[in-house]
Design a protein around this motif. Structure first.
Motif, PDB file in Angstrom:
ATOM      1  N   LEU A  85       0.821  -1.209   0.000  1.00 55.66           N
ATOM      2  CA  LEU A  85       0.000   0.000   0.000  1.00 55.66           C
ATOM      3  C   LEU A  85       0.860   1.267   0.000  1.00 55.66           C
ATOM      4  O   LEU A  85       0.582   2.217  -0.716  1.00 55.66           O
ATOM      5  N   HIS A 100      -6.356  -7.608  -2.291  1.00 60.96           N
ATOM      6  CA  HIS A 100      -6.777  -6.519  -1.416  1.00 60.96           C
ATOM      7  C   HIS A 100      -8.300  -6.405  -1.379  1.00 60.96           C
ATOM      8  O   HIS A 100      -8.932  -6.212  -2.416  1.00 60.96           O
ATOM      9  N   TYR A 102     -11.684  -4.340  -0.425  1.00 62.51           N
ATOM     10  CA  TYR A 102     -12.002  -2.907  -0.360  1.00 62.51           C
ATOM     11  C   TYR A 102     -12.265  -2.493   1.078  1.00 62.51           C
ATOM     12  O   TYR A 102     -13.061  -3.119   1.765  1.00 62.51           O
ATOM     13  N   THR A 103     -11.593  -1.451   1.527  1.00 67.05           N
ATOM     14  CA  THR A 103     -11.942  -0.831   2.822  1.00 67.05           C
ATOM     15  C   THR A 103     -11.881   0.680   2.627  1.00 67.05           C
ATOM     16  O   THR A 103     -11.113   1.185   1.798  1.00 67.05           O
ATOM     17  N   GLU A 105     -10.706   2.786   4.663  1.00 70.39           N
ATOM     18  CA  GLU A 105      -9.397   3.250   5.114  1.00 70.39           C
ATOM     19  C   GLU A 105      -8.390   3.166   3.966  1.00 70.39           C
ATOM     20  O   GLU A 105      -7.678   4.134   3.675  1.00 70.39           O
ATOM     21  N   ARG A 106      -8.324   2.022   3.283  1.00 72.61           N
ATOM     22  CA  ARG A 106      -7.395   1.874   2.159  1.00 72.61           C
ATOM     23  C   ARG A 106      -7.754   2.827   1.025  1.00 72.61           C
ATOM     24  O   ARG A 106      -6.858   3.350   0.350  1.00 72.61           O
ATOM     25  N   SER A 109      -6.004   6.129   0.474  1.00 69.24           N
ATOM     26  CA  SER A 109      -4.649   6.278  -0.088  1.00 69.24           C
ATOM     27  C   SER A 109      -4.440   5.593  -1.432  1.00 69.24           C
ATOM     28  O   SER A 109      -3.448   5.853  -2.106  1.00 69.24           O
ATOM     29  N   THR A 148      -7.278  -7.382   6.247  1.00 74.39           N
ATOM     30  CA  THR A 148      -8.630  -7.163   6.767  1.00 74.39           C
ATOM     31  C   THR A 148      -8.959  -8.188   7.859  1.00 74.39           C
ATOM     32  O   THR A 148      -9.874  -7.956   8.649  1.00 74.39           O
TER      33      THR A 148
END
Ligand code: ARG
Length: 256
Positions: A85, A100, A102-103, A105-106, A109, A148
């Motif tokens: 990341l 990855h 999806y969140t 938070e991610r 960025s 996660t």
């Protein structure tokens, strides 16, 4: 004055150059180069892993097909999962495909492409060990760092110690050595790992959460995302996607 503005111009040019090399390339630049530089982990069976010296797995074969559909060659870069990341914002690779989820938070960025599979976290333990979220009260769990699964474990009320591991191989070894009570990982990683290692005695329990898995790019690279999404949709139409899904998971993992 004239002198000064020239100097300022030089400085800003140097700064722009530095900034330019400090982020993944724009779609146009990638396209002109003819090769997409793609990061993966290579330790997440059956999605991205090594078979001897060869990088393979569902995401490896899928990305190769999608990038070919985009009209490009693909150069792999093996990067630890917990470093991806942050390093996507530097110039080491154009995007990452390493399961990855999806969140929000991610998404602050990096940008997420259209999902290439749907899955979720599952509990695994020895018979008599925790099998449900409620069972995890006061119990220790093992999760891969920066995942996660770690986020989900932290949210479980009353959970015991959360042990983190660099990759799922080390994590599974720790489960077998009874270093903690329950492993939380992707349901298809669990399925494939238990099938590959028969006789360990550990058994899967309940799902903890579900998630949509995508490749990630640096922020504001819309043309790259669009090119990938279009090519992914085309690969899904040809039947190759389903073929790979069956090959690596024996089921349909598309988000339908
Ligand atoms: N799906 C989980 C997440 O989004 C785990 C991904 C781990 N990927 C890997 N290549 N080890 O965090």
């Amino acid at each position: 004055m004239r002198h000064l503005s020239k100097w300022v111009g030089l400085v800003s040019c140097a700064l722009a150059f530095a900034a330019g090399t400090a982020q993944a390339r724009d779609w146009k630049v990638i396209q002109d180069s003819g090769t997409a530089v793609v990061a993966t982990e290579g330790a997440y069976f059956p999605f991205n892993y090594f078979e001897g010296p060869k990088l393979t797995g569902f995401e490896i074969e899928l990305a190769e097909a999608v990038v070919k559909q985009m009209g490009l060659k693909l150069e792999w870069k093996v990067v630890p999962f917990d470093a991806q990341l942050a390093s996507i914002r530097q110039d080491r690779f154009d995007f990452a495909i390493a399961s990855h989820g999806y969140t929000e938070e991610r998404a602050k960025s990096v940008d997420f492409a259209a999902p290439h599979y749907c899955s979720g976290g599952q509990i695994v333990s020895f018979p008599g060990g925790p099998k449900t979220v409620a069972d995890l009260k006061g119990k220790s769990v093992g999760v891969q760092i920066a995942t996660t699964y770690y986020d989900a474990a932290k949210k479980i009320a009353g959970i015991g110690e959360i042990k983190t591991y660099k990759d799922e191989g080390a994590n599974f070894a720790a489960l077998r050595a009874k270093k903690y009570d329950a492993w939380i990982s992707d349901r298809f990683v669990v399925k494939a790992t238990l099938e590959k290692n028969p006789g360990t005695g550990v058994v899967p329990g309940d799902m903890v959460f579900v998630e949509r898995i995508s490749m990630i790019t640096r922020k504001n690279n819309p043309d790259l995302l669009q090119a990938w999404n279009k090519a992914l949709a085309e690969v899904m139409k040809t039947g190759l996607y389903q073929q790979l899904s069956q090959k690596y998971t024996q089921t349909d993992i598309s988000c339908h």
